[in-house]
Design a protein around this motif. Structure first.
Motif, PDB file in Angstrom:
ATOM      1  N   ARG A  12       0.836  -1.201   0.000  1.00 45.17           N
ATOM      2  CA  ARG A  12       0.000   0.000   0.000  1.00 45.17           C
ATOM      3  C   ARG A  12       0.873   1.253   0.000  1.00 45.17           C
ATOM      4  NH1 ARG A  12      -2.476  -0.749   4.535  1.00 45.17           N
ATOM      5  NH2 ARG A  12      -4.021  -2.122   3.621  1.00 45.17           N
ATOM      6  N   ASP A  13       1.928   1.259   0.829  1.00 43.57           N
ATOM      7  CA  ASP A  13       2.819   2.424   0.886  1.00 43.57           C
ATOM      8  C   ASP A  13       3.548   2.617  -0.443  1.00 43.57           C
ATOM      9  OD1 ASP A  13       2.069   2.868   3.512  1.00 43.57           O
ATOM     10  OD2 ASP A  13       3.842   1.892   4.365  1.00 43.57           O
ATOM     11  N   ALA A  14       4.065   1.523  -1.005  1.00 39.41           N
ATOM     12  CA  ALA A  14       4.787   1.610  -2.274  1.00 39.41           C
ATOM     13  C   ALA A  14       3.853   2.072  -3.393  1.00 39.41           C
ATOM     14  CB  ALA A  14       5.419   0.260  -2.625  1.00 39.41           C
ATOM     15  N   ALA A  15       2.617   1.568  -3.403  1.00 42.27           N
ATOM     16  CA  ALA A  15       1.648   1.962  -4.426  1.00 42.27           C
ATOM     17  C   ALA A  15       1.303   3.447  -4.294  1.00 42.27           C
ATOM     18  CB  ALA A  15       0.385   1.112  -4.308  1.00 42.27           C
ATOM     19  N   TYR A  16       1.213   3.912  -3.063  1.00 43.08           N
ATOM     20  CA  TYR A  16       0.918   5.330  -2.825  1.00 43.08           C
ATOM     21  C   TYR A  16       2.018   6.212  -3.413  1.00 43.08           C
ATOM     22  CZ  TYR A  16       0.350   9.739  -0.301  1.00 43.08           C
ATOM     23  OH  TYR A  16       0.209  11.066   0.020  1.00 43.08           O
ATOM     24  N   PHE A  17       3.277   5.820  -3.177  1.00 42.39           N
ATOM     25  CA  PHE A  17       4.379   6.620  -3.698  1.00 42.39           C
ATOM     26  C   PHE A  17       4.463   6.553  -5.226  1.00 42.39           C
ATOM     27  CE2 PHE A  17       5.905   6.126   0.736  1.00 42.39           C
ATOM     28  CZ  PHE A  17       5.946   7.471   1.060  1.00 42.39           C
ATOM     29  N   LEU A  18       4.121   5.398  -5.792  1.00 42.88           N
ATOM     30  CA  LEU A  18       4.060   5.301  -7.251  1.00 42.88           C
ATOM     31  C   LEU A  18       2.949   6.207  -7.801  1.00 42.88           C
ATOM     32  CD1 LEU A  18       4.570   1.471  -7.831  1.00 42.88           C
ATOM     33  CD2 LEU A  18       6.169   3.319  -8.387  1.00 42.88           C
ATOM     34  N   GLN A  37       3.584  -4.258  -5.918  1.00 48.44           N
ATOM     35  CA  GLN A  37       3.726  -5.657  -5.519  1.00 48.44           C
ATOM     36  C   GLN A  37       4.903  -6.300  -6.260  1.00 48.44           C
ATOM     37  OE1 GLN A  37       0.317  -8.100  -6.486  1.00 48.44           O
ATOM     38  NE2 GLN A  37       0.560  -9.268  -4.595  1.00 48.44           N
ATOM     39  N   ALA A  38       4.999  -6.043  -7.555  1.00 50.28           N
ATOM     40  CA  ALA A  38       6.106  -6.598  -8.345  1.00 50.28           C
ATOM     41  C   ALA A  38       7.442  -6.030  -7.875  1.00 50.28           C
ATOM     42  CB  ALA A  38       5.894  -6.289  -9.825  1.00 50.28           C
ATOM     43  N   GLU A  39       7.460  -4.749  -7.575  1.00 52.33           N
ATOM     44  CA  GLU A  39       8.691  -4.098  -7.114  1.00 52.33           C
ATOM     45  C   GLU A  39       9.162  -4.702  -5.785  1.00 52.33           C
ATOM     46  OE1 GLU A  39       9.509   0.243  -5.368  1.00 52.33           O
ATOM     47  OE2 GLU A  39       8.867   0.253  -7.463  1.00 52.33           O
TER      48      GLU A  39
END
Length: 95
Positions: A12-18, A37-39
């Motif tokens: 969720r955090d990584a998706a937010y930053f993307l 998720q892939a990252e």
């Protein structure tokens, strides 16, 4: 907190930053989620160290026996040390 929840939080955090990086577009939440998720999956695979095979211990006795035999041979082959002359003291030099 379970492992799945921790993973979801990271995604969720990584998706937010993307999403922020892409300029906050609407309707692309699933795309950002899958990219995050892939990252994170790639990072996990790269960071996971491979287990090392246990090292075999060498036998200590053969090395110790060789070292002892080598030391004895060296002592036997060296000539006897000459006795050193005593040094003169400062008082003897002053006289």
């Amino acid at each position: 907190m379970t492992q799945q929840t921790q993973t979801d939080d990271h995604i969720r955090d990584a998706a937010y930053f993307l999403w922020l990086k892409d300029g906050q577009p609407e309707g692309r939440d699933q795309e950002h989620w899958l990219a995050a998720q892939a990252e994170l999956t790639v990072e996990t695979v790269v960071e996971t160290p491979k287990p090392k095979a246990p090292r075999k211990k060498a036998a200590a006795k053969p090395r110790a026996a060789k070292a002892a035999a080598a030391t004895k041979a060296e002592v036997a082959s060296k000539p006897a040390a000459k006795p050193k002359k005593p040094r003169a003291t400062k008082a003897a030099k002053a006289e």
